[in-house]
Scaffold this motif. Structure first.
Motif, PDB file in Angstrom:
ATOM      1  N   UNK A  15       0.829  -1.209   0.000  1.00  0.00           N
ATOM      2  CA  UNK A  15       0.000   0.000   0.000  1.00  0.00           C
ATOM      3  C   UNK A  15       0.864   1.260   0.000  1.00  0.00           C
ATOM      4  N   UNK A  16       2.041   1.186   0.604  1.00  0.00           N
ATOM      5  CA  UNK A  16       2.947   2.335   0.592  1.00  0.00           C
ATOM      6  C   UNK A  16       3.537   2.535  -0.802  1.00  0.00           C
ATOM      7  N   UNK A  82       5.787  14.263   1.467  1.00  0.00           N
ATOM      8  CA  UNK A  82       5.738  13.001   2.200  1.00  0.00           C
ATOM      9  C   UNK A  82       4.446  12.866   3.004  1.00  0.00           C
ATOM     10  N   UNK A  83       3.957  13.962   3.519  1.00  0.00           N
ATOM     11  CA  UNK A  83       2.674  13.919   4.236  1.00  0.00           C
ATOM     12  C   UNK A  83       1.536  13.566   3.277  1.00  0.00           C
ATOM     13  N   UNK A  84       1.611  14.079   2.061  1.00  0.00           N
ATOM     14  CA  UNK A  84       0.581  13.775   1.066  1.00  0.00           C
ATOM     15  C   UNK A  84       0.637  12.306   0.661  1.00  0.00           C
ATOM     16  N   UNK A  90      -3.047   6.090   3.639  1.00  0.00           N
ATOM     17  CA  UNK A  90      -4.112   5.894   4.628  1.00  0.00           C
ATOM     18  C   UNK A  90      -5.481   5.771   3.951  1.00  0.00           C
ATOM     19  N   UNK A  91      -5.701   6.552   2.919  1.00  0.00           N
ATOM     20  CA  UNK A  91      -6.973   6.475   2.185  1.00  0.00           C
ATOM     21  C   UNK A  91      -7.129   5.124   1.522  1.00  0.00           C
TER      22      UNK A  91
END
Length: 94
Positions: A15-16, A82-84, A90-91
């Motif tokens: 997922x990452x 990186x936050x995006x 997470x979505x």
């Protein structure tokens, strides 16, 4: 490490990798960059990769951390990149 654990790690990291891939492709579209453009920019920095190699890395979402940071810099992504990517991940997991 046992082969089963290695396979489990790969599944858990998928997922990452997908989030990184989606984010890079989106940034390329927004910045109107092609893989050939990325390869040329990398070469200016002394990093030689073919556009086909980059396409493969992006589609797999598999980057060394240093290469990811160079691509983030080339695509002139903001400090929140990186936050995006984490948000995309997470979505996807919800």
């Amino acid at each position: 490490m046992k082969p089963e654990q290695s396979a489990q790690n790969k599944r858990n990291l998928a997922q990452y990798r997908m989030a990184i891939s989606r984010f890079i492709r989106s940034a390329m579209i927004l910045k109107n960059k092609r893989y050939e453009d990325l390869a040329a920019e990398l070469e200016l920095r002394g990093i030689v990769l073919t556009s086909e190699n980059l396409r493969s890395k992006v589609s797999k979402g598999a980057f060394a951390a240093d290469l990811l940071l160079v691509i983030v810099d080339i695509l002139d992504m903001n400090d929140e990149a990186l936050l995006q990517i984490q948000k995309l991940q997470r979505e996807q997991s919800d």
